[in-house]
Design a protein around this motif. Structure first.
Motif, short mmCIF file in Angstrom:
data_model
loop_
_atom_site.label_atom_id
_atom_site.label_comp_id
_atom_site.label_asym_id
_atom_site.label_seq_id
_atom_site.Cartn_x
_atom_site.Cartn_y
_atom_site.Cartn_z
N ARG A 49 32.78 36.01 2.94
CA ARG A 49 32.21 37.32 2.62
C ARG A 49 30.73 37.18 2.29
O ARG A 49 30.31 36.22 1.66
CB ARG A 49 32.94 37.96 1.42
N VAL A 50 29.97 38.17 2.75
CA VAL A 50 28.57 38.30 2.34
C VAL A 50 28.49 39.58 1.53
O VAL A 50 28.76 40.68 2.04
CB VAL A 50 27.61 38.34 3.54
N TRP A 51 28.14 39.41 0.24
CA TRP A 51 28.07 40.54 -0.67
C TRP A 51 26.61 40.94 -0.86
O TRP A 51 25.79 40.12 -1.25
CB TRP A 51 28.64 40.18 -2.04
N LEU A 52 26.27 42.19 -0.57
CA LEU A 52 24.91 42.70 -0.81
C LEU A 52 24.97 43.77 -1.89
O LEU A 52 25.91 44.57 -1.95
CB LEU A 52 24.31 43.27 0.48
N LYS A 53 23.93 43.79 -2.72
CA LYS A 53 23.90 44.75 -3.82
C LYS A 53 23.51 46.13 -3.30
O LYS A 53 22.50 46.28 -2.61
CB LYS A 53 22.90 44.29 -4.89
#
Length: 392
Positions: A49-53
């Motif tokens: 997973r790539v989590w972006l704010k």
């Protein structure tokens, strides 16, 4: 033109910025995305997973990718945005992430090991992919052709892996507590040396190419700082955890070592002080302070008509002493003992308050840490834990 902000030493208590939750199983490894407010994570639940704010202040997955097997480890290269992922089935899969971190494209896969991949490293300068596995093998592949270049069988399953680009030396730490140094060529390797200082398995390795120092963390709760750069094999112990050391990171600009453990502790060590090597424990049949015999010294016990005593050792001078002559405790931070340890009475009296001044700060992460990543440019520290939570 404004001056660039200089990295500050980690002296204050870490402030929790955000929690990243959503993984169904343990997050085995995670990294802060450079120049982005985001996190890349790989988990035992088979997801990348790539989590972006988002504007809401919460992290949401911009990429959610399911793998065919649990994800055991990863290596991310910010320059190429290449993500190398080690899997439980022995495969290493390589992806390229898009510039906006909203897409990942599979480049190639390597059947690197017969069982779980423990550590993976992508070396851009060499175009090599290095890895260790539960099959007790260290291997390296060419990232351009995908071909296996070579391998080496370790004495036990390896949990630590580091590489020095300048000398092409690879450091492999294994469950037996041994560290192996290999010299890699394009398609061959040679054994340089092996050394052992831990009583438990090596659980983490960290290489500082500037100071030429290797740090090894262990299940014996300790860290050893190995001076590889020529000071005749100096090994300095650091004792600051109550459980096994799980992961290590380093703030190069401020010369601070960051260690995290299964006890939930984050310890920040000041490595910009002149530390002392711990002495070897001396052998003796009687107390080297009062000459009372130890309990196995039957002859002296008979001759002196005295009951034998239990043997102890002073952590400062290394002498073999009885309990009466080592009744006091003291911290010795410059020797790596941040907690109070046994010292003989004369050494206790010689240690000054200045020498007892701590050289490390201790923080509670409130979760069992599996992995740590430090972003020096922003002073952000990321921890992932067995509670499936990532903290920044």
């Amino acid at each position: 033109m404004a001056a660039e902000p200089q990295p500050k030493a980690l002296t204050r208590k870490p402030l929790l910025l955000n929690k990243v939750e959503g993984s169904q199983e343990v997050v085995n490894m995670a990294a802060i995305v450079p120049k982005e407010d985001g996190v890349i994570s790989v988990s035992e639940d088979r997801t990348v997973r790539v989590w972006l704010k988002r504007d809401s202040g919460q992290y949401w997955p911009s990429i959610y990718h399911a793998m065919p097997s649990p994800c055991s480890c990863m290596s991310f290269n910010p320059e190429t945005r290449r993500l190398s992922i080690g899997l439980d089935n022995g495969t290493i899969s390589e992806f390229i992430l898009s510039e906006d971190y909203n897409k990942m494209t599979l480049v190639k896969s390597y059947q690197a090991h017969q069982s779980r991949v423990i550590m993976v490293l992508f070396v851009l300068e060499m175009e090599w992919v290095l890895s260790t596995g539960q099959d007790k093998h260290f291997t390296w592949h060419c990232s351009e052709s995908g071909q296996r270049l070579g391998g080496y069988r370790t004495s036990a399953g390896a949990c630590g892996l580091q590489f020095d680009v300048e000398t092409r030396h690879v450091f492999v730490g294994d469950h037996s507590g041994q560290v192996t140094i290999l010299k890699l060529e394009q398609e061959s390797c040679s054994l340089v040396t092996t050394f052992k200082g831990h009583t438990g398995g090596v659980t983490a390795l960290l290489w500082d190419p500037i100071q030429r120092v290797l740090f090894s963390g262990s299940s014996d709760h300790s860290i050893i700082m190995w001076d590889i750069g020529g000071r005749k094999g100096t090994a300095i112990e650091l004792q600051g955890h109550n459980d096994k050391v799980q992961s290590l990171s380093y703030a190069h600009h401020t010369r601070q070592l960051i260690s995290c453990g299964a006890d939930g502790g984050i310890v920040v060590w000041n490595m910009d002080v002149e530390r002392q090597e711990t002495p070897e424990w001396l052998d003796s049949d009687s107390c080297q302070k009062c000459d009372q015999p130890f309990f196995w010294n039957f002859k002296q016990m008979w001759d002196s008509k005295k009951i034998g005593l239990r043997q102890h050792h002073c952590r400062k001078c290394g002498k073999a002493v009885c309990g009466k002559c080592s009744s006091k405790r003291s911290s010795i931070p410059l020797m790596g003992f941040e907690f109070e340890v046994r010292v003989c009475d004369s050494c206790h009296d010689s240690i000054t308050d200045e020498e007892r001044a701590p050289t490390a700060t201790f923080h509670d992460s409130k979760h069992n840490i599996v992995h740590v990543h430090f972003d020096a440019t922003r002073g952000w520290l990321l921890t992932s834990g067995t509670d499936k939570v990532i903290k920044v």
